[in-house]
Structure formats: C-alpha cells, structure tokens
Design an enzyme around this catalytic site. Structure first.
Site, short mmCIF file in Angstrom:
data_model
loop_
_atom_site.label_atom_id
_atom_site.label_comp_id
_atom_site.label_asym_id
_atom_site.label_seq_id
_atom_site.Cartn_x
_atom_site.Cartn_y
_atom_site.Cartn_z
N CYS A 114 12.15 -6.68 0.93
CA CYS A 114 11.68 -6.42 2.31
C CYS A 114 12.78 -6.60 3.47
O CYS A 114 12.56 -5.57 4.29
CB CYS A 114 10.47 -7.03 2.63
SG CYS A 114 9.01 -6.58 1.31
N HIS A 262 9.38 -5.00 9.90
CA HIS A 262 9.27 -4.52 8.65
C HIS A 262 7.93 -4.18 8.43
O HIS A 262 6.81 -5.23 9.02
CB HIS A 262 9.62 -5.75 7.49
CG HIS A 262 9.13 -5.22 6.03
ND1 HIS A 262 9.28 -4.07 5.45
CD2 HIS A 262 8.30 -6.09 5.37
CE1 HIS A 262 8.62 -4.30 4.48
NE2 HIS A 262 8.12 -5.43 4.44
N ASN A 292 3.63 0.24 2.72
CA ASN A 292 5.07 -0.73 2.80
C ASN A 292 6.12 -0.16 1.88
O ASN A 292 6.02 -0.06 0.74
CB ASN A 292 4.55 -2.09 2.32
CG ASN A 292 5.74 -3.19 2.17
OD1 ASN A 292 7.00 -2.71 2.42
ND2 ASN A 292 5.31 -4.33 2.03
#
Length: 335
Positions: A114, A262, A292
C-alpha cells in the site's frame, strides 16, 4: 542539487464495474454492511485475458508521458510498484521498458504494497536530486481480483480490493522551492503477518506445497488481514508521518492545500481528516468508486484530483500511505 517535479500524471482502471450488490451474489454480504465499514460502493475488476498489472501500468504511463511533454527517448529510469506482478519473476518494470519502446534504461520493481507508490516516488526523487537521472517514470499498478477468496470465508478482505493503475513522470526541477520537498519512509516488521499473503513463497508455504497438496481448506494463498489491528496502527502512523513531513519543511497543518491519502478505508481517511481539522476540499478520496487498489491508489487519486482542478500550481500537496509490512510513508510536494 535538484528537485524532482511531477510533470505528467495518468491512470487507468478496467471497464468492468463490480458493485456491492454484485458481490452479495457471491458471498454473504450486502451494500449497507460494506459501505458502513469501508465506504466502498463499487470497484473495478479486470476481465481475464484483457488487462494485467503490466498492461494497465503501461496504459497509465502512456497518458502520463503524453501529458508531461517528455519524449520517450529522454526517460532515464523506470520504477514500478506492485504486489501483484504478472510473473513471480521477472518484475513488470522490464516489460514497461519493452512495450513503451524505451532505451535499455534501468527498471526497478518495488514491493511495499500500500505504501509502494510513495516508496517508488522517493526512489525516483533521490535519483533526480543527486543528478543521476533527469526523467524517471513511476508506476503503481495492481490486479487483486484474480487472487481473492470470493466466498463467505474471504468476504472481510475481498470486498475491499479493486484493480487499477496510476503513473507519474518525474523530471528535474532547478527551482528548489518547487517539486517534491521531502519524503519519509518507515517500517515495522514485527507486524508483518497481520496483513499478509503467505503463499506462494519460498518460506513457510512453498509453491510445491500448493501444487502437491491441493488442499481446498488451505487459506495461505489468500490475503489475510487483522482488520481492527491494521486500522488502529494506520490512524497512528498516518498522523505521525504526515506531521513528520510538515515539520521537516517548517509547515503547519493549515498549509496543506490537498491531502491525498492511500485509499485503504474511507473511515481511516475520515479519521485523519477530523483529527487534522481539514475540510472536504483539502482531502481527496475516491475509494468509493475504486476500492483499495494498493500501490495504484495514490497515483489514481492524485491524477483524478489534478484532472478536476483540485490541485493547482503553488499548492502544498501531501501524500501519505500505510499498509502491509507494516510500512508507511509520506511525501510533501510544492506543486
């Protein structure tokens, strides 16, 4: 000494939209449950045989290069961030070099999940700052959908992730008041298995184990996440690394024109926004549409924010990420 400046941005997502209602047909979940916990309404999944991690990265990169005005022959280096490469090896960076018709420049693959794009951005930034390279292509791209457990067993993870790619072209900037001012990188490996994909690997779960055993109850080759533990650590590390970046540049929270976090979970972004007392115009979220997308989430969101005119010349832009590893990172940019 130079700074690096983002001169081109681009992103690409598959056309295949998967809604929460679509997922409810595959597992015991529903739209209200998913939105309440994650903020996600839909995400994109690749159609097998059409898009891959590499091909999406190339599409995003092509847009970024065209917008930058930099000729392909002037690109000096490629940094590709992903946890989902097309092959176990080699990484996708070399495929980008081939498919874009670049010179035999170096290609580096970054595996920081991530926070991968910010890590990759930091690598490119340092190469440019030291004078080694003038133009560096940075890509974040992910295909999650082909490796998720689309059953009741995996619903806590599988509803979160989507596929997509984003890219940025970084170029040398001689005005030291512009461009990337600083980047800040951290890790805490003691929590590595709180957000992990164990197999296939050469450690606890070898590739040959899966091939030979064919155990339908083996969950080691699907992502595992301790959601509450990850959330609690994320909100702390997000705050820390944002403040670290601001303090390194003698800036205050009030100086932030745009925070692009993020896109892990809308609730995390909202927590940080509330803590820093930022307005909706100061934070850009698009997890509602894309889920995501791990290393791709920041460049996708950054590109969208710029395309919509939410980022303007002279703005102070903050990027921040937290994820598996645990790793976390931030970048402070004067646009």
């Amino acid at each position: 000494m130079f700074h690096s400046k983002i001169t081109g941005l681009g992103f690409y997502v598959p056309e295949n939209i998967v809604t929460n209602d679509d997922l409810s047909k595959l597992m015991d979940t529903n739209d209200a449950w998913i939105q309440e916990r994650t903020g996600i309404q839909e995400r994109r999944h690749v159609i097998r045989g059409e898009d891959t991690t590499t091909s999406m990265g190339i599409k995003a990169a092509t847009i970024a290069i065209e917008r930058s005005g930099v000729a392909k022959e002037d690109i000096d280096f490629v940094v590709f961030a992903t946890l989902s490469p097309d092959y176990y090896f080699p990484g996708p960076g070399v495929s980008v070099q081939k498919e874009l018709g670049l010179k035999t420049v170096g290609a580096l693959d970054v595996r920081n999940q991530c926070s991968g794009f910010v890590y990759a951005l930091s690598v490119a930034d340092q190469y440019i700052k030291t004078g080694m390279y003038k133009n560096v292509l940075v890509i974040g791209s992910e295909v999650h959908s082909t490796g998720l457990d689309m059953t009741d067993r995996g619903r806590g993870v599988s509803v979160i992730f989507g596929d997509g790619a984003g890219a940025a072209l970084l170029s040398r900037e001689e005005d030291l008041t512009k461009g990337i001012l600083s980047t800040h990188l951290h890790s805490e490996g003691q929590h590595a298995e709180e957000l992990v994909l164990i197999a296939p690997g050469m450690g606890k779960r070898w590739v040959t184990d899966i091939i030979n055993e064919n155990d339908p109850n083996d969950e080691s080759y699907f992502p595992h996440m301790n959601g509450q533990f990850v959330f609690k650590n994320a909100v702390v590390r997000f705050s820390e690394v944002i403040m670290e970046g601001l303090e390194a540049n003698n800036l205050q929270v009030s100086d932030i024109d745009m925070l692009v976090p993020h896109q892990a979970n809308l609730r995390i972004s909202q927590f940080i926004q509330h803590k820093f007392k930022l307005t909706d115009d100061q934070v850009y979220n698009n997890i509602q549409k894309y889920g995501n997308t791990t290393a791709a989430s920041i460049p996708i969101a950054l590109t969208e924010a710029w395309e919509k005119g939410k980022i303007k010349e002279g703005d102070t832009v903050v990027l921040a990420a937290f994820g598996s590893g645990f790793t976390w990172a931030s970048a402070i940019i004067k646009w």
